[in-house]
Each structure stands twice: as C-alpha cells, then as structure tokens.
Design a protein around this motif. Structure first.
Motif: not given
Length: 118
Positions: A10-14, A18-19, A29-31, A37-38
């Motif tokens: 899950x951490x790797x997927x997240x 983000x990347x 916009x990554x938080x 995503x727009x």
C-alpha cells in the motif's frame, strides 16, 4: 504472503501514484494523503486512508455527474494497478469525448420546442 505484504504494498502503491507521470492534459496537485487531478472535463481525487484503504473519485465537470467511484482495501499490487489504470481510462475518455451539437428545426416550432425542453 499477500496479507503479510499488504501494508508495504500500500505504501509503495501510494508512492507510485504520487510519482506517476500523468498526461499533459491533466493538472495534478499532490498532497500528503490525496492527489487531485483536474482536466477540462473532469475533477478527480485519489485518497489514501489508514488500514490500506484507497478511494478513487472522478466527476464530470461538464455534466455535473459522478463518472467513477471506488473505495477498496489494498490486497495485492496487481489488482491495485488495474484499478488505478481503469480510473485513468475513465478520465481520458472524458478528455477525448467530443462535444455534440444538435440543430433542431421545424416549420412551426412546436416540435423543436418540445425536444429542446426534453
């Protein structure tokens, strides 16, 4: 084995999300725990919650409708990537969906008015 690696996956997927190299038509916009995503026709959001929970939302900004919603717990990487790619396909179809223009005409205006109201 998948249960053991679920939290790590899950951490790797997240981090993968983000990347990710999104399409040039997408404003991203990554938080910390969400990615927004727009595009010209959609507003999408990916959220990451505790207990390896992910939420994917895609809204059509042109028609003001929800096009895609998914809330799932991470099981394995292959399945999560398939769901992420499915979401991206939905976003892409909204970008590529052509605008349809229809011309209605009749001699008296009754039929045209009826179809315009519908």
């Amino acid at each position: 084995m998948d249960e053991f690696l679920k939290e790590i996956n899950a951490d790797i997927f997240w981090k993968y999300i983000k990347a990710y190299d999104f399409n040039e038509n997408m404003q991203v916009k990554v938080e910390d725990k969400s990615v927004i995503i727009k595009t010209a026709y959609s507003h999408s959001q990916i959220n990451y919650y505790n207990m390896q929970l992910f939420e994917f939302k895609v809204s059509n900004t042109y028609l003001h409708t929800d096009e895609f919603y998914l809330h799932f717990q991470m099981k394995n990487m292959k399945h999560a990537l398939e769901l992420f790619n499915e979401m991206l396909e939905i976003i892409q179809t909204l970008v590529n969906r052509p605008q349809v223009k229809i011309l209605l005409s009749c001699s008296g205006g009754l039929t045209t008015g009826f179809f315009a109201m519908k």
